[in-house]
Design an enzyme around this catalytic site. Structure first.
Site, PDB file in Angstrom:
ATOM      1  N   LYS A   1       4.627   4.909  -1.725  1.00  0.00           N
ATOM      2  CA  LYS A   1       4.904   6.334  -1.909  1.00  0.00           C
ATOM      3  C   LYS A   1       6.379   6.656  -1.663  1.00  0.00           C
ATOM      4  CE  LYS A   1       0.314   8.170  -0.768  1.00  0.00           C
ATOM      5  NZ  LYS A   1      -0.364   6.888  -0.449  1.00  0.00           N
TER       6      LYS A   1
ATOM      7  N   PHE B   1       0.830  -1.206   0.000  1.00  0.00           N
ATOM      8  CA  PHE B   1       0.000   0.000   0.000  1.00  0.00           C
ATOM      9  C   PHE B   1       0.867   1.261   0.000  1.00  0.00           C
ATOM     10  CE2 PHE B   1      -3.085  -3.230   1.450  1.00  0.00           C
ATOM     11  CZ  PHE B   1      -4.080  -2.988   0.520  1.00  0.00           C
ATOM     12  N   SER B   2       0.679   2.177   0.949  1.00  0.00           N
ATOM     13  CA  SER B   2       1.336   3.485   0.846  1.00  0.00           C
ATOM     14  C   SER B   2       2.828   3.471   1.127  1.00  0.00           C
ATOM     15  CB  SER B   2       0.642   4.492   1.762  1.00  0.00           C
ATOM     16  OG  SER B   2      -0.602   4.866   1.215  1.00  0.00           O
ATOM     17  N   CYS B   3       3.382   2.346   1.534  1.00  0.00           N
ATOM     18  CA  CYS B   3       4.848   2.258   1.547  1.00  0.00           C
ATOM     19  C   CYS B   3       5.385   2.525   0.148  1.00  0.00           C
ATOM     20  CB  CYS B   3       5.306   0.885   2.017  1.00  0.00           C
ATOM     21  SG  CYS B   3       4.938   0.507   3.739  1.00  0.00           S
TER      22      CYS B   3
ATOM     23  N   TYR C   1      -3.482  14.606   3.066  1.00  0.00           N
ATOM     24  CA  TYR C   1      -2.875  13.386   2.543  1.00  0.00           C
ATOM     25  C   TYR C   1      -3.482  12.989   1.197  1.00  0.00           C
ATOM     26  CZ  TYR C   1      -1.154   8.540   2.694  1.00  0.00           C
ATOM     27  OH  TYR C   1      -0.538   7.349   2.422  1.00  0.00           O
TER      28      TYR C   1
END
Length: 469
Positions: free
Chosen positions: A131, A127-129, A219
């Site tokens: 980014k 997921f947002s890792c 965010y």
């Protein structure tokens, strides 16, 4: 993520898991049972002693751990025994050298009775890792002088100037200040639109901002990837996933993909959605109370990637999603991949003989530029640098809303509880991945316990004031 009962409300819908998600998953082909040869295994071959344990449910847990860091392995095992971990991996480097690598449990979390081992080379959606990887691609171009933070995005992407966005700078994109945290519901994303790069970027180019850019931050949970990724594509001439492979993953020799090749899919452990409910989580509360809100659009105007209420389950486990380039949330790796990438950022931009960034540039990447008591999207305090967040302490508000790291650490947590970060002061890098999601917009106690154990192993005294010191 929330209530266990399946209902027609968005609250009930978000807890789709088990059988519902299994029907959306690729199935037996995504078993996490791939071969035992990893691209980055050479770096992670060390003199650290082998360790092993058997969890209360019979799952095997293995690894290589330097004696000083035995407490990290013990905390990892405790997650299986006391916190219902199903399958997971954790990895740590110190001074550019591996000191912890552990993996274990079961990879088939969507099964009624998981039984397929999570192997050393099992990978999962982080997921947002993702980014952190996407931001690194932009930083490489900035350090090379090909991309400038204070130039308008429209300088590189002319169509982006539509609807009053001509003054939005690259810096605003990187700091979550652009006001484009979602695609408005009045321009609905069609089913499967998340896989169509040109569609998603054109919708964002045409969209008006939700707030005056540069005056606040919120965010950009999914849009960050298409926004920054399109800038990278315009400047480099390569897709974000290709640029990341050629400039980060391959030079480091790490197993990390944004757009996974078909021949690697057998190594993926599908993700089980959380069913726990937090007493306080304002982001999700806003979705439930105001279905027309920006927060609701963040989740549900994505063409079904996170599902479409009341009955269509999320698509993030599907083969089409894993193969698509979704640079804010679609990356696939394991703890070793996260710790390897952040290992370079924790050590002046280089890991071993591989240099990603000049040391002077890498030295400032942890600076916080956007901090507020009210993030416009998640509605709690957050702290962002250029594509990364720092230590976030919202423990006074309740569990699941914080990510407690070192005072100078930076990185990114992922939806459900994965996390990767660098701490240049400690010369530490850390990665944790799993296949059972937890609740909250921050870390749950599984991931945080591993971070805590790592800092304790380094002799840090406590985190009472919001970061480990």
């Amino acid at each position: 993520m929330l209530d266990t009962p399946l209902a027609t409300s968005r609250r009930g819908f978000l807890s789709l898991g088990g059988a519902a998600l299994a029907s959306a998953a690729v199935g037996a082909t995504l078993s996490g049972c791939g071969g035992a040869s990893a691209a980055d295994s050479a770096f992670w071959t060390s003199a650290n002693p082998a360790v092993s344990a058997t969890a209360a449910n019979g799952a095997k847990i293995n690894g290589f751990v330097a004696p000083q860091y035995q407490g990290v392995f013990d905390a990892f095992v405790a997650n299986f025994n006391t916190r219902a971990e199903i399958g997971a991996s954790v990895a740590v480097t110190a001074n550019g050298v591996p000191v912890v690598e552990a993996w274990g449990g079961y990879a088939d979390a969507l099964s009624a009775a998981p039984s397929q081992p999570w192997n050393r080379d099992t990978v999962s959606l982080v997921f947002s890792c993702t980014k952190g990887a996407t931001a690194l691609c932009a930083h490489i171009l900035i350090a090379q002088g090909k991309l400038e933070l204070d130039k308008p995005v429209a300088h590189y992407w002319p169509e982006f100037a539509a609807n009053g966005k001509g003054a939005i700078t690259v810096r605003m994109l990187m700091q979550h200040q652009a006001g484009l945290a979602a695609i408005p519901f009045n321009t609905p994303v069609p089913p499967g639109g998340w896989a169509d790069w040109n569609l998603m970027t054109s919708l964002l180019a045409a969209a008006p901002p939700y707030w005056e850019p540069g005056t606040a931050h919120g965010y950009h949970a999914l849009t960050f990837g298409w926004l920054v990724g399109e800038v990278v594509r315009r400047v480099s001439g390569k897709s974000l996933g290709t640029f990341f492979q050629e400039n980060v993953a391959m030079p480091l020799g790490t197993d990390f993909w944004i757009g996974m090749p078909a021949d690697k899919l057998s190594r993926v452990a599908p993700m089980l959605s959380a069913t726990e409910q937090l007493a306080y989580e304002p982001f999700l509360a806003k979705i439930f109370s105001d279905p027309s809100s920006m927060q609701s659009a963040v989740f549900f105007n994505l063409g079904g990637w996170l599902g479409i209420p009341p009955s269509t389950p999320p698509a993030f486990n599907t083969e089409a999603s894993l193969k698509a380039e979704i640079p804010a949330a679609g990356g696939v790796t394991n703890a070793r991949g996260l710790a390897t990438m952040y290992g370079a950022l924790a050590n002046g931009g280089a890991l071993g003989s591989t240099r990603l960034l000049p040391s002077d540039y890498a030295g400032q990447m942890g600076m916080i530029h956007s901090a507020s008591m009210l993030d416009r999207t998640v509605l709690v305090p957050t702290r962002f640098g250029q594509g990364y967040h720092g230590s976030i302490d919202n423990r006074v508000l309740g569990p699941g809303l914080s990510v407690i790291m070192g005072a100078n650490a930076f990185g990114h947590a992922g939806f459900g509880g994965s996390v990767g970060f660098a701490d240049p002061q400690a010369k530490l890098s850390f990665g944790y991945t799993m296949n059972r999601m937890g609740p909250g917009t921050g870390l749950n106690d599984r991931g945080q316990s591993l971070v805590d154990a790592t800092y304790k192993a380094l002799g840090y005294s406590g985190n009472k004031w919001g970061s480990w010191v």
